[in-house]
Design a protein around this motif. Structure first.
Motif, PDB file in Angstrom:
ATOM      1  N   UNK A  88     -11.546   1.981 -43.691  1.00 59.93           N
ATOM      2  CA  UNK A  88     -12.488   1.850 -42.580  1.00 59.93           C
ATOM      3  C   UNK A  88     -12.318   2.969 -41.547  1.00 59.93           C
ATOM      4  N   UNK A  89     -11.248   3.757 -41.678  1.00 59.76           N
ATOM      5  CA  UNK A  89     -10.899   4.683 -40.603  1.00 59.76           C
ATOM      6  C   UNK A  89     -10.842   6.145 -41.033  1.00 59.76           C
ATOM      7  N   UNK A 139      -3.083  18.321 -51.394  1.00 61.53           N
ATOM      8  CA  UNK A 139      -4.276  17.471 -51.399  1.00 61.53           C
ATOM      9  C   UNK A 139      -3.935  16.122 -50.771  1.00 61.53           C
ATOM     10  N   UNK A 140      -4.870  15.582 -50.000  1.00 57.21           N
ATOM     11  CA  UNK A 140      -4.720  14.236 -49.436  1.00 57.21           C
ATOM     12  C   UNK A 140      -5.822  13.348 -50.010  1.00 57.21           C
ATOM     13  N   UNK A 141      -5.440  12.205 -50.551  1.00 58.36           N
ATOM     14  CA  UNK A 141      -6.402  11.240 -51.089  1.00 58.36           C
ATOM     15  C   UNK A 141      -6.412   9.981 -50.234  1.00 58.36           C
ATOM     16  N   UNK A 142      -7.586   9.456 -49.988  1.00 55.59           N
ATOM     17  CA  UNK A 142      -7.755   8.238 -49.195  1.00 55.59           C
ATOM     18  C   UNK A 142      -8.618   7.260 -49.983  1.00 55.59           C
ATOM     19  N   UNK A 143      -8.238   6.004 -49.966  1.00 54.70           N
ATOM     20  CA  UNK A 143      -9.017   4.980 -50.647  1.00 54.70           C
ATOM     21  C   UNK A 143     -10.443   4.947 -50.104  1.00 54.70           C
ATOM     22  N   UNK A 144     -11.393   4.770 -50.991  1.00 55.20           N
ATOM     23  CA  UNK A 144     -12.791   4.681 -50.575  1.00 55.20           C
ATOM     24  C   UNK A 144     -13.064   3.439 -49.736  1.00 55.20           C
ATOM     25  N   UNK A 145     -12.125   2.492 -49.736  1.00 57.55           N
ATOM     26  CA  UNK A 145     -12.279   1.268 -48.952  1.00 57.55           C
ATOM     27  C   UNK A 145     -11.825   1.428 -47.507  1.00 57.55           C
TER      28      UNK A 145
END
Length: 266
Positions: A27-28, A19-25
């Motif tokens: 921009x990219x 699984x890959x998680x990315x911050x909701x903040x």
């Protein structure tokens, strides 16, 4: 700031990521159910190889599958959207896909994109849309897919890299596209059961070892009149090749060493 360089894999051969998680903040980038995309979902960067999935459907916004994005994908099928234009290098290398359909807007397939392992192979069916816009197939793109028996290469293809279909040991028939001018080295090397090869007028160069390495099925070949050069050992060890015909008006100027070596039936 995270920058992903063009033509660079992110976690290539990191086979245990689920699984890959990315911050909701961000921009990219964004994570969609653990799969890494750009914010607009036009580029898919990474599908974790340990993520459990028997199949996967890409969003209909995707234009590019990045380098190594689905390498070692464990699913048997994938649905590629009509919006797709580019399949990057190593995009599905080492995957367990059994069937692939390439949509009409795909213009390029990168190096090693669907290359199989020499020890394990799964891909049984490869099809292209009837109105395909494909022009470029990278080297080793479909190498070692030993279960493939037939491939209809779209006529728009003008560039096909070395080893493009090398090692596809069960391939029976190939019709080369009308726009292809150069057949790169080792293109069908190790395709031992290839029975029929159709080369179109317009082809100019047959490079080294294109059809060599022990073919036991090809009995005849017609060389188009436009061919000017045949590279070394191009048909070496085509064991049952009986007839080679050079089309009327042949422009052939150069024959490499050993072009028809070990063609015992000639």
């Amino acid at each position: 700031l995270l920058t992903i360089l063009p033509n660079e894999s992110i976690f290539f051969q990191c086979k245990n990521i689920e699984h890959v998680s990315i911050s909701e903040d961000s921009y990219y980038f964004k994570s969609v159910d653990g799969v890494l995309y750009d914010l607009a979902e036009t580029i898919v960067y990474y599908f974790p190889p340990a993520k459990q999935a028997t199949s996967y459907k890409l969003p209909d916004t995707v234009i590019t599958i990045e380098r190594g994005a689905f390498a070692y994908f464990q699913g048997e099928s994938i649905e590629l959207p009509e919006s797709l234009e580019t399949i990057g290098d190593k995009a599905f290398q080492g995957s367990k896909l059994k069937s692939v359909h390439i949509p009409k807007n795909v213009a390029s397939i990168g190096m090693y994109a669907f290359q199989s392992s020499t020890l394990e192979t799964y891909l049984e069916s490869l099809t292209f849309a009837a109105d395909s816009k494909l022009t470029s197939i990278g080297h080793n793109a479909f190498a070692y897919n030993a279960l493939l028996t037939q491939i209809d290469i779209p006529d728009n293809v003008t560039s096909m890299g070395s080893w493009a279909f090398g090692g596809c040991a069960q391939l029976k028939e190939i019709i080369l596209p009308a726009g292809l001018k150069k057949l790169d080295g080792y293109s069908f090397y190790g395709c031992d059961n290839l029975e029929k090869v159709v080369m179109q007028e317009g082809l100019e160069i047959i490079s080294e070892l294109c059809f060599g390495d022990g073919n036991v099925a090809l009995t005849e070949i017609v060389i188009p009149s436009t061919v000017t050069e045949i590279g070394r050992s191009a048909f070496d060890w085509c064991q049952v090749l009986k007839t080679v015909t050079f089309a009327e008006g042949s422009q052939l100027k150069t024959l490499g060493t050993g072009v028809f070596n070990r063609c015992f039936k000639l």
